[in-house]
Design a protein around this motif. Structure first.
Motif, PDB file in Angstrom:
ATOM      1  N   SER A  52       0.830  -1.207   0.000  1.00  0.00           N
ATOM      2  CA  SER A  52       0.000   0.000   0.000  1.00  0.00           C
ATOM      3  C   SER A  52       0.862   1.253   0.000  1.00  0.00           C
ATOM      4  CB  SER A  52      -0.924   0.000   1.216  1.00  0.00           C
ATOM      5  OG  SER A  52      -0.181   0.044   2.430  1.00  0.00           O
ATOM      6  N   LYS A  53       2.060   1.143   0.584  1.00  0.00           N
ATOM      7  CA  LYS A  53       2.988   2.275   0.639  1.00  0.00           C
ATOM      8  C   LYS A  53       3.707   2.493  -0.683  1.00  0.00           C
ATOM      9  CE  LYS A  53       6.742   1.776   3.169  1.00  0.00           C
ATOM     10  NZ  LYS A  53       7.647   1.794   4.348  1.00  0.00           N
ATOM     11  N   THR A  54       4.358   1.453  -1.201  1.00  0.00           N
ATOM     12  CA  THR A  54       5.190   1.633  -2.392  1.00  0.00           C
ATOM     13  C   THR A  54       4.371   1.859  -3.657  1.00  0.00           C
ATOM     14  OG1 THR A  54       5.412  -0.790  -2.479  1.00  0.00           O
ATOM     15  CG2 THR A  54       7.240   0.456  -1.520  1.00  0.00           C
ATOM     16  N   PHE A  55       3.118   1.426  -3.678  1.00  0.00           N
ATOM     17  CA  PHE A  55       2.252   1.754  -4.811  1.00  0.00           C
ATOM     18  C   PHE A  55       2.087   3.263  -4.911  1.00  0.00           C
ATOM     19  CE2 PHE A  55      -1.713   2.183  -7.183  1.00  0.00           C
ATOM     20  CZ  PHE A  55      -1.635   1.165  -8.113  1.00  0.00           C
ATOM     21  N   ILE A  56       2.071   3.910  -3.755  1.00  0.00           N
ATOM     22  CA  ILE A  56       1.954   5.372  -3.723  1.00  0.00           C
ATOM     23  C   ILE A  56       3.297   6.034  -3.990  1.00  0.00           C
ATOM     24  CG2 ILE A  56       1.484   7.358  -2.234  1.00  0.00           C
ATOM     25  CD1 ILE A  56      -0.668   5.652  -0.861  1.00  0.00           C
ATOM     26  N   THR A  57       4.340   5.596  -3.274  1.00  0.00           N
ATOM     27  CA  THR A  57       5.641   6.275  -3.386  1.00  0.00           C
ATOM     28  C   THR A  57       6.263   6.111  -4.766  1.00  0.00           C
ATOM     29  OG1 THR A  57       6.798   4.340  -2.463  1.00  0.00           O
ATOM     30  CG2 THR A  57       6.104   6.066  -0.918  1.00  0.00           C
ATOM     31  N   GLU A  58       5.901   5.059  -5.488  1.00  0.00           N
ATOM     32  CA  GLU A  58       6.423   4.876  -6.846  1.00  0.00           C
ATOM     33  C   GLU A  58       5.537   5.509  -7.918  1.00  0.00           C
ATOM     34  OE1 GLU A  58       7.564   0.879  -7.765  1.00  0.00           O
ATOM     35  OE2 GLU A  58       8.752   0.655  -5.933  1.00  0.00           O
ATOM     36  N   GLY A  59       4.495   6.215  -7.496  1.00  0.00           N
ATOM     37  CA  GLY A  59       3.718   7.047  -8.422  1.00  0.00           C
ATOM     38  C   GLY A  59       2.523   6.404  -9.093  1.00  0.00           C
ATOM     39  N   HIS A  60       2.181   5.192  -8.709  1.00  0.00           N
ATOM     40  CA  HIS A  60       1.088   4.507  -9.406  1.00  0.00           C
ATOM     41  C   HIS A  60      -0.284   5.071  -9.031  1.00  0.00           C
ATOM     42  CE1 HIS A  60       3.931   1.640 -11.013  1.00  0.00           C
ATOM     43  NE2 HIS A  60       4.448   1.512  -9.793  1.00  0.00           N
ATOM     44  N   LEU A  61      -0.454   5.467  -7.785  1.00  0.00           N
ATOM     45  CA  LEU A  61      -1.726   6.067  -7.399  1.00  0.00           C
ATOM     46  C   LEU A  61      -1.917   7.414  -8.095  1.00  0.00           C
ATOM     47  CD1 LEU A  61      -4.291   5.730  -5.751  1.00  0.00           C
ATOM     48  CD2 LEU A  61      -3.139   6.870  -3.830  1.00  0.00           C
ATOM     49  N   SER A  62      -0.833   8.113  -8.331  1.00  0.00           N
ATOM     50  CA  SER A  62      -0.930   9.393  -9.050  1.00  0.00           C
ATOM     51  C   SER A  62      -1.436   9.191 -10.470  1.00  0.00           C
ATOM     52  CB  SER A  62       0.438  10.088  -9.084  1.00  0.00           C
ATOM     53  OG  SER A  62       0.837  10.484  -7.792  1.00  0.00           O
ATOM     54  N   ARG A  63      -1.063   8.079 -11.083  1.00  0.00           N
ATOM     55  CA  ARG A  63      -1.549   7.777 -12.433  1.00  0.00           C
ATOM     56  C   ARG A  63      -3.061   7.570 -12.420  1.00  0.00           C
ATOM     57  NH1 ARG A  63       1.474   2.660 -14.285  1.00  0.00           N
ATOM     58  NH2 ARG A  63       0.403   3.095 -16.265  1.00  0.00           N
ATOM     59  N   ILE A  64      -3.546   6.885 -11.404  1.00  0.00           N
ATOM     60  CA  ILE A  64      -4.988   6.700 -11.277  1.00  0.00           C
ATOM     61  C   ILE A  64      -5.669   8.043 -11.022  1.00  0.00           C
ATOM     62  CG2 ILE A  64      -6.803   5.654  -9.859  1.00  0.00           C
ATOM     63  CD1 ILE A  64      -4.931   3.262  -9.427  1.00  0.00           C
ATOM     64  N   ASP A  65      -5.047   8.855 -10.188  1.00  0.00           N
ATOM     65  CA  ASP A  65      -5.581  10.175  -9.853  1.00  0.00           C
ATOM     66  C   ASP A  65      -5.829  11.006 -11.102  1.00  0.00           C
ATOM     67  OD1 ASP A  65      -6.331  12.483  -8.531  1.00  0.00           O
ATOM     68  OD2 ASP A  65      -4.316  13.000  -7.879  1.00  0.00           O
ATOM     69  N   SER A  66      -4.963  10.867 -12.094  1.00  0.00           N
ATOM     70  CA  SER A  66      -5.075  11.676 -13.307  1.00  0.00           C
ATOM     71  C   SER A  66      -6.193  11.215 -14.232  1.00  0.00           C
ATOM     72  CB  SER A  66      -3.745  11.655 -14.072  1.00  0.00           C
ATOM     73  OG  SER A  66      -3.473  10.360 -14.594  1.00  0.00           O
ATOM     74  N   GLU A  67      -6.772  10.033 -13.951  1.00  0.00           N
ATOM     75  CA  GLU A  67      -7.772   9.472 -14.858  1.00  0.00           C
ATOM     76  C   GLU A  67      -9.142   9.252 -14.224  1.00  0.00           C
ATOM     77  OE1 GLU A  67      -6.487   5.897 -16.740  1.00  0.00           O
ATOM     78  OE2 GLU A  67      -4.446   6.617 -17.042  1.00  0.00           O
ATOM     79  N   ILE A  68      -9.192   8.842 -12.986  1.00  0.00           N
ATOM     80  CA  ILE A  68     -10.440   8.398 -12.374  1.00  0.00           C
ATOM     81  C   ILE A  68     -11.440   9.555 -12.290  1.00  0.00           C
ATOM     82  CG2 ILE A  68      -9.726   8.841  -9.985  1.00  0.00           C
ATOM     83  CD1 ILE A  68     -11.066   6.111  -9.280  1.00  0.00           C
ATOM     84  N   ALA A  69     -12.722   9.218 -12.483  1.00  0.00           N
ATOM     85  CA  ALA A  69     -13.739  10.260 -12.551  1.00  0.00           C
ATOM     86  C   ALA A  69     -15.001   9.823 -11.808  1.00  0.00           C
ATOM     87  CB  ALA A  69     -14.062  10.575 -14.012  1.00  0.00           C
ATOM     88  N   GLU A  70     -15.970  10.704 -11.781  1.00  0.00           N
ATOM     89  CA  GLU A  70     -17.228  10.444 -11.092  1.00  0.00           C
ATOM     90  C   GLU A  70     -17.877   9.151 -11.582  1.00  0.00           C
ATOM     91  OE1 GLU A  70     -21.443  12.759 -10.083  1.00  0.00           O
ATOM     92  OE2 GLU A  70     -19.891  13.730 -11.310  1.00  0.00           O
ATOM     93  N   ASN A  71     -18.381   8.365 -10.637  1.00  0.00           N
ATOM     94  CA  ASN A  71     -19.059   7.084 -10.885  1.00  0.00           C
ATOM     95  C   ASN A  71     -18.124   5.942 -11.286  1.00  0.00           C
ATOM     96  OD1 ASN A  71     -21.630   8.074 -10.265  1.00  0.00           O
ATOM     97  ND2 ASN A  71     -21.924   8.838 -12.355  1.00  0.00           N
ATOM     98  N   LEU A 108      -8.763   9.746  -2.223  1.00  0.00           N
ATOM     99  CA  LEU A 108      -8.624  10.075  -3.639  1.00  0.00           C
ATOM    100  C   LEU A 108      -9.908   9.754  -4.389  1.00  0.00           C
ATOM    101  CD1 LEU A 108      -7.204  10.683  -6.316  1.00  0.00           C
ATOM    102  CD2 LEU A 108      -6.312   8.354  -6.277  1.00  0.00           C
ATOM    103  N   ALA A 109     -10.410   8.530  -4.195  1.00  0.00           N
ATOM    104  CA  ALA A 109     -11.630   8.135  -4.900  1.00  0.00           C
ATOM    105  C   ALA A 109     -12.787   9.060  -4.546  1.00  0.00           C
ATOM    106  CB  ALA A 109     -11.975   6.684  -4.569  1.00  0.00           C
ATOM    107  N   LYS A 110     -12.954   9.318  -3.266  1.00  0.00           N
ATOM    108  CA  LYS A 110     -14.073  10.165  -2.844  1.00  0.00           C
ATOM    109  C   LYS A 110     -13.937  11.589  -3.375  1.00  0.00           C
ATOM    110  CE  LYS A 110     -15.487   7.678   1.347  1.00  0.00           C
ATOM    111  NZ  LYS A 110     -15.668   7.753   2.814  1.00  0.00           N
ATOM    112  N   SER A 111     -12.713  12.078  -3.462  1.00  0.00           N
ATOM    113  CA  SER A 111     -12.502  13.438  -3.960  1.00  0.00           C
ATOM    114  C   SER A 111     -12.903  13.579  -5.424  1.00  0.00           C
ATOM    115  CB  SER A 111     -11.036  13.861  -3.784  1.00  0.00           C
ATOM    116  OG  SER A 111     -10.190  13.184  -4.709  1.00  0.00           O
ATOM    117  N   LYS A 112     -12.865  12.462  -6.153  1.00  0.00           N
ATOM    118  CA  LYS A 112     -13.265  12.455  -7.567  1.00  0.00           C
ATOM    119  C   LYS A 112     -14.704  11.964  -7.756  1.00  0.00           C
ATOM    120  CE  LYS A 112      -9.276  13.867  -9.042  1.00  0.00           C
ATOM    121  NZ  LYS A 112      -8.502  13.175 -10.076  1.00  0.00           N
ATOM    122  N   LYS A 113     -15.418  11.787  -6.650  1.00  0.00           N
ATOM    123  CA  LYS A 113     -16.781  11.260  -6.666  1.00  0.00           C
ATOM    124  C   LYS A 113     -16.829   9.854  -7.270  1.00  0.00           C
ATOM    125  CE  LYS A 113     -18.991  15.806  -6.717  1.00  0.00           C
ATOM    126  NZ  LYS A 113     -19.970  16.689  -7.390  1.00  0.00           N
TER     127      LYS A 113
END
Length: 217
Positions: A52-71, A108-113
């Motif tokens: 859960s830590k290295t998925f974030i520190t290696e930038g993978h969650l940021s990639r999801i952040d740039s794409e995920i959207a409402e619903n 992150l998910a909630k912030s993008k609805k």
């Protein structure tokens, strides 16, 4: 739903996609689409060896952040690699930074609805004294606690997996894991095992709210 949803998968080697050169090893994420309608897009960002830590520190969650959207949906399965105390880079304490990192996925998910769904670590082939047993109990319990505190949907994939393995017995169960190929690996799945785990996940989606039942074939 106003638009067709995308399911984003954040996880480890038990979830990730594998190419043909790695046959017959597979992750359940690459088979999830077998059980969903064609209106659903699946983006599997799971990476082997990450917690859960290295998925974030290696930038993978940021990639999801740039794409995920409402619903959309964010499926989050970590715990296997979080438990490796001899790997300080990826180890997390179950009731400490493990929950803190998982909360980042939820926020992150909630912030993008979008809708976060926590999944406890998938079952390993842990067969001792003629019974299958769960692993990573502290991580499973910590995830359940976090889901309850944050009113987040959760699939207890560990318990569901152990129940399924118990129902088919060890002889059939071992064929679902790479142990049947290399004689050593009780964690990773063959394609058959990954496909079954994906089916078990899909069956649980029917029981959850937020329109997930509409996504199942």
């Amino acid at each position: 739903m106003d638009r067709n949803p995308t399911i984003y998968l954040a996880g480890d080697s038990t979830v990730r996609n594998y190419d043909k050169s790695q046959y017959p090893q597979a992750g359940w994420g690459q088979f999830l689409g077998n059980y969903l309608t064609k209106t659903v897009t699946i983006k599997n960002y799971a990476v082997g060896g990450l917690s859960s830590k290295t998925f974030i520190t290696e930038g993978h969650l940021s990639r999801i952040d740039s794409e995920i959207a409402e619903n959309d949906y964010l499926f989050i399965q970590f715990g296997h690699n979080d438990s490796t105390r001899n790997r300080a880079d990826r180890f997390t304490e179950p009731y400490g930074d493990y929950q803190i990192y998982l909360k980042q996925y939820i926020d992150l998910a909630k912030s993008k609805k979008a809708i976060p769904i926590l999944l406890t670590p998938v079952a390993r082939l842990n067969y001792v004294q003629d019974r299958f047993s769960p692993d990573f109990s502290e991580y499973c319990n910590a995830m359940k606690e976090l889901a309850n505190e944050n009113e987040v949907l959760l699939i207890d994939l560990m318990s569901i997996g152990v129940q399924y393995l118990s129902s088919i017995g060890y002889t059939m169960a071992q064929e679902l894991y790479m142990l049947s190929v290399n004689g050593t690996d009780c964690t990773h799945f063959t394609e058959r095992g990954a496909n079954i785990m994906a089916r078990l996940v899909s069956e649980q989606l029917i029981e959850l709210p937020n329109g997930l039942d509409q996504l199942i074939k």
